[in-house]
Design an enzyme around this catalytic site. Sequence first.
Site, PDB file in Angstrom:
ATOM      1  N   CYS A 150       0.814  -1.218   0.000  1.00 43.82           N
ATOM      2  CA  CYS A 150       0.000   0.000   0.000  1.00 43.82           C
ATOM      3  C   CYS A 150       0.846   1.265   0.000  1.00 43.82           C
ATOM      4  O   CYS A 150       0.319   2.369  -0.178  1.00 43.82           O
ATOM      5  CB  CYS A 150      -0.936   0.001   1.202  1.00 43.82           C
ATOM      6  SG  CYS A 150      -2.061  -1.417   1.241  1.00 43.82           S
ATOM      7  N   HIS A 197      -2.460   6.897   3.617  1.00 43.40           N
ATOM      8  CA  HIS A 197      -3.111   5.722   3.044  1.00 43.40           C
ATOM      9  C   HIS A 197      -4.440   5.481   3.737  1.00 43.40           C
ATOM     10  O   HIS A 197      -4.545   5.532   4.974  1.00 43.40           O
ATOM     11  CB  HIS A 197      -2.187   4.519   3.199  1.00 43.40           C
ATOM     12  CG  HIS A 197      -2.836   3.206   2.932  1.00 43.40           C
ATOM     13  ND1 HIS A 197      -3.631   2.964   1.828  1.00 43.40           N
ATOM     14  CD2 HIS A 197      -2.825   2.034   3.645  1.00 43.40           C
ATOM     15  CE1 HIS A 197      -4.065   1.729   1.862  1.00 43.40           C
ATOM     16  NE2 HIS A 197      -3.603   1.150   2.943  1.00 43.40           N
ATOM     17  N   ASN A 231     -10.429   0.447   1.133  1.00 43.72           N
ATOM     18  CA  ASN A 231      -8.963   0.424   1.092  1.00 43.72           C
ATOM     19  C   ASN A 231      -8.528  -0.012  -0.304  1.00 43.72           C
ATOM     20  O   ASN A 231      -8.691  -1.171  -0.670  1.00 43.72           O
ATOM     21  CB  ASN A 231      -8.443  -0.544   2.155  1.00 43.72           C
ATOM     22  CG  ASN A 231      -6.926  -0.652   2.180  1.00 43.72           C
ATOM     23  OD1 ASN A 231      -6.244  -0.286   1.232  1.00 43.72           O
ATOM     24  ND2 ASN A 231      -6.404  -1.171   3.280  1.00 43.72           N
TER      25      ASN A 231
END
Length: 322
Positions: free
Chosen positions: A122, A247, A278
């Site tokens: 990520c 993030h 996400n």
Amino acid sequence: MSGLQLTTGAPGARILGFGSYRPRRRVTNDELAQTMDTNDEWIQARVGIAERRWAEPDETLLEMSVAAGGKALAASGLDASEVDLVLLASASLPRPIPGLAPEVAHRLGAQRPGAFDLNAGCAGWCYALSAAADAIRTGSARNALVIGGERLTDYTDLTDRTTAVIFADGAGAAVLGASDTPGVGPVVWGSDGDQSSAIAIPEGEKAMSMAGQAVYRWATTRLTATLVTAMERAGVGPEDIDVFAPHQANLRIVELMAKRLGLPESTVIARDIVRSGNTSSASVPLALSALLESGEARSGDLALILGYGAGLTFAGQVVVLP
């Protein structure tokens, strides 16, 4: 609002434009509750997600990346022929080889640019952004296209409430160019490989596994210092930050980080996870694109960004929004 204070005398790099692609299908918490033991209250209380986007069969990683890249080029005012470096950050590439970045570049009309894929979980888009900015500073590239794209649903057990309620699909992109005034601060990056199994697709398996509590503890105890150092290296303080866009892994983590940093109340905090889920490497550019499109963030704002995830990898920096 403050300009970045870089110590190097080399040419700088600046973000020229953002672009995004969000899949058509919206998946609400109530819809997930029909196939697994969960409910809207449980999901929102733990991760802050109300809905997420899942890609349809025709919304491949290639198509989403091309769409986001094309929008970023349009926003930058550059033609694809002026781009000589294309980076695609993704943790959900559909194949080992060939890389997807060269095909994305070709589809967009770039003429034989350097092109490669990058997987840093990520944190991938922040890693790629720094690599592109460094290439421009050193003269290895004039303009670069940096894409974060994911089809995480290809690697998620959609009946597993520990992962299916969280992960989603989409693509975000930015175009970078040389600038006399630096607009991408020094990256602070690293990894804690001793916890690499916390988020993983075990060898020989197809679905992702995640130790959610372990990742939560790591993110909330180890990464605030990374953000502080990123601001210090850019020559700014919390009072100078206009936008905080980490993030989008968990809304509780985002809000806790903002509190610990002591950001002023005027700071815009990205909460794109509420509607997007996400999206791993795509989450930071998607969040910044949304804030610029809505007018919550403006050209010239200073944004503090942070990517973190599988590896466990992390990367933070300060950037000037286009």
